[in-house]
Design an enzyme around this catalytic site. Structure first.
Site, PDB file in Angstrom:
ATOM      1  N   GLU A 204       0.709  -0.925   0.438  1.00  0.00           N
ATOM      2  CA  GLU A 204       0.038  -0.493  -0.137  1.00  0.00           C
ATOM      3  C   GLU A 204       1.245   0.880   0.180  1.00  0.00           C
ATOM      4  OE1 GLU A 204      -3.483  -0.214  -0.581  1.00  0.00           O
ATOM      5  OE2 GLU A 204      -2.976  -2.285  -0.856  1.00  0.00           O
TER       6      GLU A 204
ATOM      7  N   ASP B  24       1.780 -14.197  13.555  1.00  0.00           N
ATOM      8  CA  ASP B  24       0.105 -14.421  12.982  1.00  0.00           C
ATOM      9  C   ASP B  24      -0.583 -13.014  12.523  1.00  0.00           C
ATOM     10  OD1 ASP B  24      -1.570 -15.364  12.513  1.00  0.00           O
ATOM     11  OD2 ASP B  24      -2.491 -16.688  14.289  1.00  0.00           O
TER      12      ASP B  24
ATOM     13  N   HIS C   1     -13.369  29.048  10.195  1.00  0.00           N
ATOM     14  CA  HIS C   1     -12.552  28.262  10.796  1.00  0.00           C
ATOM     15  C   HIS C   1     -11.421  28.919  11.575  1.00  0.00           C
ATOM     16  CE1 HIS C   1     -11.540  26.107  14.526  1.00  0.00           C
ATOM     17  NE2 HIS C   1     -10.129  25.137  13.346  1.00  0.00           N
TER      18      HIS C   1
ATOM     19  N   LYS D 223      -8.403 -14.970  16.766  1.00  0.00           N
ATOM     20  CA  LYS D 223      -9.258 -14.545  15.602  1.00  0.00           C
ATOM     21  C   LYS D 223     -10.663 -13.242  14.879  1.00  0.00           C
ATOM     22  CE  LYS D 223      -5.469 -16.129  13.977  1.00  0.00           C
ATOM     23  NZ  LYS D 223      -5.099 -16.883  14.793  1.00  0.00           N
TER      24      LYS D 223
END
Lengths: 411, 411, 411, 411
Positions: free
Chosen positions: A108, A313, A404, A239
């Site tokens: 990614e 894992d 803002h 899991k």
């Protein structure tokens, strides 16, 4: 309790924490990949850590398939996942102390760049406090009876045999230690949750073996037989993200925190503490509305990349990526940030930790082998903290309308 | 709706589904890894699928770093994750039709053996129905106003500009299509959830780009300015399990089902439909007690291994591993099993799909490139179904006490 | 543990439980309200329980406003809530033993008719086992520190002073007993959860007073001062459904169960055990998809009506109505049903228990005053069990299409 | 959309909102109950609202049991719940406009005093904006098929018959309007969620009747028969807190907000905006850790008391008491507070609304009968806002240690 003693010691370290470090000696960061860049980074890491990476760098092909024993079936080859390094990540922990270069495996784009930026901010703020607080891995067998009466008789007997269960645990595993047992009655179902310390292994197999041994003993000796039983009731949170594991512990529980001075937020993160605190509040409300467990940004990104690189894992990201991020203004206009990860299922022995590139990555962190799991967990905490800071900075920067900005100044 | 048309066609296929296939032609399955076994499997796959795996098998070293563009920063090398194959996995889907050999990358021993066993049972039962029902990826910006009144004026304007938002989406991306917009008011906070079809990409970047373009238009044109806004309110469920995504869709929603004849459960899975149904009920109750989102066994195991092998965004396992497994006795003593995965964030273009080994693994499934994502999602469904069957069989086998075996027979 | 001893005794009772009772002596049940019907019921209850109901029946007007002391401010009068009675509800509990007529206050038509029908089925099946398993009420103050280091020093000190906290509890309240303390660290936040036994009061005020006394002691004596603290962190689950309270206990935890013979389901409930078991499975899956805490049908209906009638803190229905209902076929074709209510905040002293009609209703149950709370909780369990049976029967009756009726027969 | 139009109008009202009102003309508030106090309050309400309360005040005994038709079975008499009044509660809504005296029925001491204090603060701040945004009540039947293929054929048919379902709805009820239908597939289960507008009734019975009529039509006409079906899958969230209802709507969705000036917080609430904002943040984190749905303080307290007084279905507090409270500092040192209640199941016709005291209480609010439900819902929002302000003020006042008071000043 040992963690608490560490905290007392930590107190002194933290007091002496430098308000702001100087810039880290140039780790050769790079966004487009080049052969020259790769060489520079490897050279830098060699100098800094005295490590080369024969397998990771591709210099040494993998051939010894016997190293795969217990890791895979129907093997045909190696998936290659692009791996980079971020850092230095400065950690003030009870076991992890110092500056770390953290390997992350992902496809990614921008993930490493984002975490690297967060790590840089943390480094300049003097480093992240990160502490492994408690640990425990559970198995939760369920026993079903003809009726509540039989269940009661059985449970009375069970509670009288805790010492025996501890003894059985010691016989079944060199490393496991039974630390707690809880009972949970629902009609004629009895769930017993056995909680263990599992040494430096992530421990899921270990707790299964020990719990099976305990259950065999129970079935052979209990005065009342269950109609049937299963070694896992799906209550233990293996899991999967669960509210139970989140509010207690599964694996290691780590919390990490840092104070970012206002100037650092402005200069390095290109936003303001006010904007980040507003983002945190809005996004926490958004998270609550989504029906999430906990409230955080993207723990999964950093943890997954680190888990792949270091032979964890990876499926346990389901539960490990649950936690709480908090950001708030400090009285001097800076930003306090903390992350809490109660479900870090990690290990530095067993599993995939001895595989070729995985071992190299653990060694880069000084986390290969026995006695390193708490250290590794604290590094996870610091990594995740860097990632949360970076995404909140990116999402809050430049997203304020003119109205803002005036508001922000007024504050 | 197109999925529904597919379902009608599927109806005919399913009617003709063979009650039970013959044994699959021997895929050379193996638990301890050997060079001979590797060769046999590669030869088998070459014959069956006409594919060799130069990168995966290590025959061709990786050198062209330009292929990493957009996938990684600070690159130093490739993490190697052990990869095996299970199958054949027989799928009766709307896009995935036939027998597949599924590559799985993991370091967790017994994972492939377990899924392989489940796949074998499904194959012998005539294959798993697996259908991609709907798809959608969301971004949820939040806008904050001075008060509810301003928010109302803004929202009235927003609702009048949906067509404009659709047009902006088409300009911002060739593939994205805006399919829905929902509003959610909480005090002076307005969350707008934009939902898109993202073609064959997993789509997180695409929806960010489109939503940003829409928001820029909104900020420049709306009659009332928000005090500030963020492109993501953390409501969309990115990288986390949430009740909202679970009950709706995030990415692809797939459901898969199968009927396992009693004899097959006894012979292949070494347990009984009664025992598996009991396990399902007990474990579903256990899951409810744990405060899980959805109720399933270990979706994360298979999905993580498949995601690593095929270049998916592995961190999305956080959300993808949420779903519902159901098992129940049929009137003829067999077992009905279904799995439902509403949050499959997957793609067959973009992300890590073109990386060397990842491309090979997608090609093995016939899922590389455009037009393949729904097919890939249906294969995910069948894989997860196999895994749920296998773990329920393992946990229920031999766990019944004498008393129950009598009970079981009576049924 | 005392509950467990009770369970052993219960075992004997349950063994001797009649498979099926004869029809209850006609409690004059009635759907349209008539003056004659009211008289009959009052006469029946007078004969059975030796109780008349001067306030409830309106024979004696309420005038002594001093009885309202501590119950209300800005008082102007009495809201009148229609109240009826169902029963007999046959309970086999550790404290509640025998047949009860249960008063329910509601304006929802058919509520009493539905619970009454369920109670009748339970009575004919020999009565519902209902056991109060454990109890505990919590307060969870939060302490915020400058940093983790200070928090650690503070917590080490806290853990060394548990005996002092127990002593303070005894000074602050005659009834409260501190049974547990848990700590929960999140960044620089420390939540301490104090759990108490609260005797026969529901206990929310009692635990606030005790926890405040403990906190005052802590603030005056701890070596490190928190930056600030609040007596309730909103972690304890007061007045809301939470996963934490659900999986542990809040107030009393009760589980109740019954075996309904097939013939009884057919004759009295006008459905079949198969249909009810199917309904249970489908509705449990539906509940999971809705993102509920626990899985039940309509605990809130019966509990709210009983809480109003008996002067409980009705707002606690938010948490009390969370639990798990389970239904499954037995080996002889009957139906096993259980309910589990882990968050019953109830009391038989204090609160509204001494108000005119509320006292009468508690007395009807033999549950007014000290030593009666566990008994009352077990009656709650039996009531809720009756309600779950009744709604599942109604929803499953006649809802099977022709195709299924064939299926049902085959089973 | 009509709500949105109202918002536009509201905008103007809000702009003209007085920054601060003068003290309300003395409602004779009282903590210990006295006959004189009761008389004073009744006289005050008579003068202000032209209402006396013959039933509530006990001046007129209840005798006409025919008024109970459809509200109760097995009736024996009236439970009396102490009832007081708080106010004025100043509401700026789309339907509720002005100052209200709100009746609350409870036996929990200090509840009215607390809400009264919050209402006073809101009054002095110019009143609470409270808007009913959307409404919808759902029924969710589930249909079970032999397999996915049949389900698909059925669903395609269903989607083609929406207009027919609308027509059936209009035949089945004068008031109900079918506004939406959603489908949800899980294996061979299909849940259809029908959403209705239910006029001024809370609507649970109405939607059951309409959905049953639709289902009967479906079963008689669909091309594929489900194996069986149930009119409620337990997905609709009836009588329980669920993530789905919380993130969407069930009944009415209301949001309310207010700006409290700093001086008002200090003078009336005896705390500071900084302290309240800190409390909000800490308690929101605590709530997240508890695994709650939404994040709020004690909505259940006020809603339960109002529901009992006004003949609502009190068991719906289970779902109605879910929502989000938000508090934050404003740029001028004041406090913004909002509450959002998405699951207000309320009605002003039907149910218990016509019972003697309940009718009086609804009339006090100007909410008895047709066309008043949205108004009533907005009053609920303002009430709950007052309660959240009051409890946060109480919990934050005086709870700061010396160190923090310094910190507070610095801010």
């Amino acid at each position: 309790m040992s963690a608490l003693q560490d905290l007392e010691q930590l107190l002194e370290d933290i007091k002496n924490k430098p308000a702001s470090k100087t810039l880290p000696e140039g780790f050769p960061s790079e966004i487009p990949v080049s052969l020259q860049g790769i060489r520079k980074r490897l050279a830098f890491l060699l100098e800094k850590t005295d490590m080369d990476f024969p397998y990771l760098s591709g210099q040494q092909p993998f051939s010894d398939v016997s190293r795969l024993e217990g890791n895979i079936e129907n093997y045909i080859g190696m998936s290659m996942v692009p791996t980079g390094v971020i850092g230095p990540v400065s950690v003030l922990g009870s076991m992890a102390k110092g500056d770390f270069y953290i390997p992350l495996a992902t496809s990614e784009g921008s993930l490493l760049a984002s975490y690297h930026r967060g790590a840089r901010a943390c480094y300049l703020a003097g480093g992240a406090t990160s502490v492994c607080l408690i640990d425990g891995v559970q198995r939760s067998p369920v026993f079903k009876f003809d009726n509540l009466g039989n269940l009661g008789t059985f449970l009375v007997w069970i509670i009288g045999h805790l010492d025996e269960f501890r003894r059985i645990t010691e016989s079944a595993s060199r490393y496991a230690r039974l630390t707690d047992m809880k009972s949970n009655i629902e009609g004629n179902h009895l769930i017993l949750t056995f909680e263990y310390h599992t040494g430096d292994a992530s421990g899921q197999n270990m707790v299964t073996i020990c719990t099976d041994a305990i259950c065999q003993y129970i079935i052979q000796n209990a005065p009342v037989q269950p109609r049937f039983w299963f070694i896992e009731s799906n209550f233990s949170g293996d899991k999967k993200a669960t509210s139970q594991s989140f509010a207690n512990v599964r694996g290691k529980k780590v919390t990490a925190e840092i104070m970012l001075p206002e100037k650092l937020v402005t200069d390095v993160l290109k936003t303001t503490p006010v904007a980040m605190a507003e983002y945190w509040r809005s996004s926490t409300i958004g998270t609550i509305q989504s029906g999430s467990i906990g409230a955080q940004g993207h723990y999964a990104n950093g943890l997954t990349a680190l888990f792949i690189a270091t032979g964890q894992d990876v499926a346990c990201v389901s539960e490990a990526s649950v936690g709480i991020t908090r950001m708030e203004l400090t009285s001097d206009g800076g930003l306090y940030v903390s992350v809490t990860l109660p479900n870090l299922i990690v290990g530095t022995v067993g599993g995939g930790t001895s595989l070729p590139t995985q071992k190299e990555c653990l060694e880069l962190l000084g986390c290969y082998g026995a006695g390193k799991t708490r250290k590794f967990a604290e590094i996870c905490g610091a990594l995740v903290l860097a990632g949360e800071i970076s995404i909140a900075a990116a999402l809050s920067a430049g997203r304020f309308t003119a109205a803002h900005q005036k508001f922000g100044r007024k504050r």
